[in-house]
Design a protein around this motif. Sequence first.
Motif, PDB file in Angstrom:
ATOM      1  N   ASN A 258       0.852  -1.192   0.000  1.00 44.78           N
ATOM      2  CA  ASN A 258       0.000   0.000   0.000  1.00 44.78           C
ATOM      3  C   ASN A 258       0.894   1.250   0.000  1.00 44.78           C
ATOM      4  O   ASN A 258       1.798   1.359   0.835  1.00 44.78           O
ATOM      5  N   PRO A 259       0.673   2.188  -0.914  1.00 44.09           N
ATOM      6  CA  PRO A 259       1.504   3.403  -0.959  1.00 44.09           C
ATOM      7  C   PRO A 259       1.546   4.151   0.376  1.00 44.09           C
ATOM      8  O   PRO A 259       2.556   4.784   0.712  1.00 44.09           O
ATOM      9  N   LEU A 260       0.460   4.042   1.169  1.00 46.25           N
ATOM     10  CA  LEU A 260       0.411   4.754   2.447  1.00 46.25           C
ATOM     11  C   LEU A 260       1.299   4.104   3.514  1.00 46.25           C
ATOM     12  O   LEU A 260       1.525   4.689   4.578  1.00 46.25           O
ATOM     13  N   SER A 261       1.798   2.892   3.223  1.00 50.18           N
ATOM     14  CA  SER A 261       2.648   2.213   4.214  1.00 50.18           C
ATOM     15  C   SER A 261       3.921   3.012   4.496  1.00 50.18           C
ATOM     16  O   SER A 261       4.541   2.848   5.551  1.00 50.18           O
ATOM     17  N   LYS A 262       4.289   3.895   3.555  1.00 52.95           N
ATOM     18  CA  LYS A 262       5.481   4.720   3.763  1.00 52.95           C
ATOM     19  C   LYS A 262       5.296   5.694   4.920  1.00 52.95           C
ATOM     20  O   LYS A 262       6.268   6.265   5.422  1.00 52.95           O
ATOM     21  N   MET A 263       4.034   5.867   5.342  1.00 50.24           N
ATOM     22  CA  MET A 263       3.756   6.755   6.470  1.00 50.24           C
ATOM     23  C   MET A 263       3.953   6.067   7.821  1.00 50.24           C
ATOM     24  O   MET A 263       3.950   6.711   8.862  1.00 50.24           O
ATOM     25  N   LEU A 264       4.121   4.755   7.781  1.00 50.17           N
ATOM     26  CA  LEU A 264       4.409   4.026   9.014  1.00 50.17           C
ATOM     27  C   LEU A 264       5.837   4.303   9.455  1.00 50.17           C
ATOM     28  O   LEU A 264       6.780   4.187   8.666  1.00 50.17           O
ATOM     29  N   LYS A 265       6.012   4.641  10.721  1.00 50.55           N
ATOM     30  CA  LYS A 265       7.354   4.922  11.235  1.00 50.55           C
ATOM     31  C   LYS A 265       8.286   3.730  11.033  1.00 50.55           C
ATOM     32  O   LYS A 265       9.458   3.886  10.699  1.00 50.55           O
ATOM     33  N   VAL A 266       7.739   2.520  11.259  1.00 42.10           N
ATOM     34  CA  VAL A 266       8.582   1.320  11.198  1.00 42.10           C
ATOM     35  C   VAL A 266       9.090   1.047   9.789  1.00 42.10           C
ATOM     36  O   VAL A 266      10.117   0.381   9.609  1.00 42.10           O
ATOM     37  N   GLU A 267       8.368   1.553   8.781  1.00 42.93           N
ATOM     38  CA  GLU A 267       8.830   1.381   7.407  1.00 42.93           C
ATOM     39  C   GLU A 267       9.975   2.346   7.107  1.00 42.93           C
ATOM     40  O   GLU A 267      10.912   2.013   6.386  1.00 42.93           O
ATOM     41  N   LYS A 268       9.918   3.517   7.691  1.00 45.00           N
ATOM     42  CA  LYS A 268      10.984   4.504   7.477  1.00 45.00           C
ATOM     43  C   LYS A 268      12.265   4.102   8.200  1.00 45.00           C
ATOM     44  O   LYS A 268      13.373   4.305   7.703  1.00 45.00           O
ATOM     45  N   THR A 269      12.106   3.529   9.402  1.00 49.32           N
ATOM     46  CA  THR A 269      13.276   3.219  10.241  1.00 49.32           C
ATOM     47  C   THR A 269      13.690   1.757  10.181  1.00 49.32           C
ATOM     48  O   THR A 269      14.672   1.366  10.811  1.00 49.32           O
ATOM     49  N   GLU A 270      12.918   0.970   9.416  1.00 47.10           N
ATOM     50  CA  GLU A 270      13.148  -0.480   9.335  1.00 47.10           C
ATOM     51  C   GLU A 270      13.093  -1.124  10.724  1.00 47.10           C
ATOM     52  O   GLU A 270      13.924  -1.954  11.082  1.00 47.10           O
ATOM     53  N   GLN A 271      12.080  -0.704  11.497  1.00 47.69           N
ATOM     54  CA  GLN A 271      11.920  -1.232  12.845  1.00 47.69           C
ATOM     55  C   GLN A 271      10.656  -2.087  12.988  1.00 47.69           C
ATOM     56  O   GLN A 271      10.078  -2.206  14.054  1.00 47.69           O
ATOM     57  N   ALA A 272      10.260  -2.713  11.868  1.00 48.12           N
ATOM     58  CA  ALA A 272       9.277  -3.793  11.909  1.00 48.12           C
ATOM     59  C   ALA A 272      10.070  -5.089  11.914  1.00 48.12           C
ATOM     60  O   ALA A 272      10.739  -5.435  10.931  1.00 48.12           O
TER      61      ALA A 272
END
Length: 302
Positions: A258-272
């Motif tokens: 989902n394009p909006l997943s980029k708004m998740l902090k964990v996606e930006k910081t690779e903390q998932a």
Amino acid sequence: MKSLLAKGLSTVFLLSFALMGASAHAQSQRVITDQQGSITIKGTPTRVIALEYSFVDALAAVGVSPVGVADDKNIERILPEIRELIKPWQSVGVRPQPSLEAISQLKPDLIIADAERHSTIYNDLMAIAPTILLKSRGETYQENLQSATKIGIAVNKADEMAARIEQHHKIMDQYKAKLTSNESFQFAVVTDKGMWLHGPNSYAGGVITALGLHGPAVPKTDKAYIEVSFEQLLKINPDWLLLGPYKPHTIYDHWQSNPLSKMLKVEKTEQAVKVSPQLWSLNRGILAAEGIAKNLSDIINQ
């Protein structure tokens, strides 16, 4: 005079002996308050059956090997650290519906059952052996320690359990001193069907809190497990997302497209981060909590 003294000493000796006997008798009979009411356990059980993973954890913590376990017919679901501490057991089937026949054949002298799952078969279990009903599913971290204390009393190892819980608190405090972070941590079970956040009232949520960390703001609810949509996860937006996957491909993998997943902090910081659902969700106990603490320490300090 001597005879009176001898008679007095004899009386004192007999009284002391009687008190010692009463004390020993008191230790051999123990009243435990469980979810059903109260039950008296006599002697030291040697053939214990555990119908939930958290009960196996508690038994292993004081060196008691259950003869039977409702292990869902898969010993791999019980943590290796726990299996190393106990002897091999006989499976009595799946946790939601254990086999009464298999339980009876093992001739147990104590059964530890889950208050939610096994209340409907409580009378059948009591007909086989003394049965204590304790919370397991949905219990908090603190409630789990309380259940462990009761299990220690039931198997006549109250002192050993008290010492192990004291040691546990020291171990957790050591990890707590290392895990200093202002970021939010959220554990979630995830399958191909959905995602369930383990909130503050869950076992994992309680362990996170005990380690001095905090979770994100979640919808106010008494439920331990909160099913969320992608939109709800985006609103909660934790700094760390600890994923316990029960399927090779999960709904979170789908959400990442989902394009909006980029708004998740964990996606930006690779903390998932993927973690073991067996450790974080299934087993629940003293050993499991210490394993979670180590896992968190490794993740944060890697």
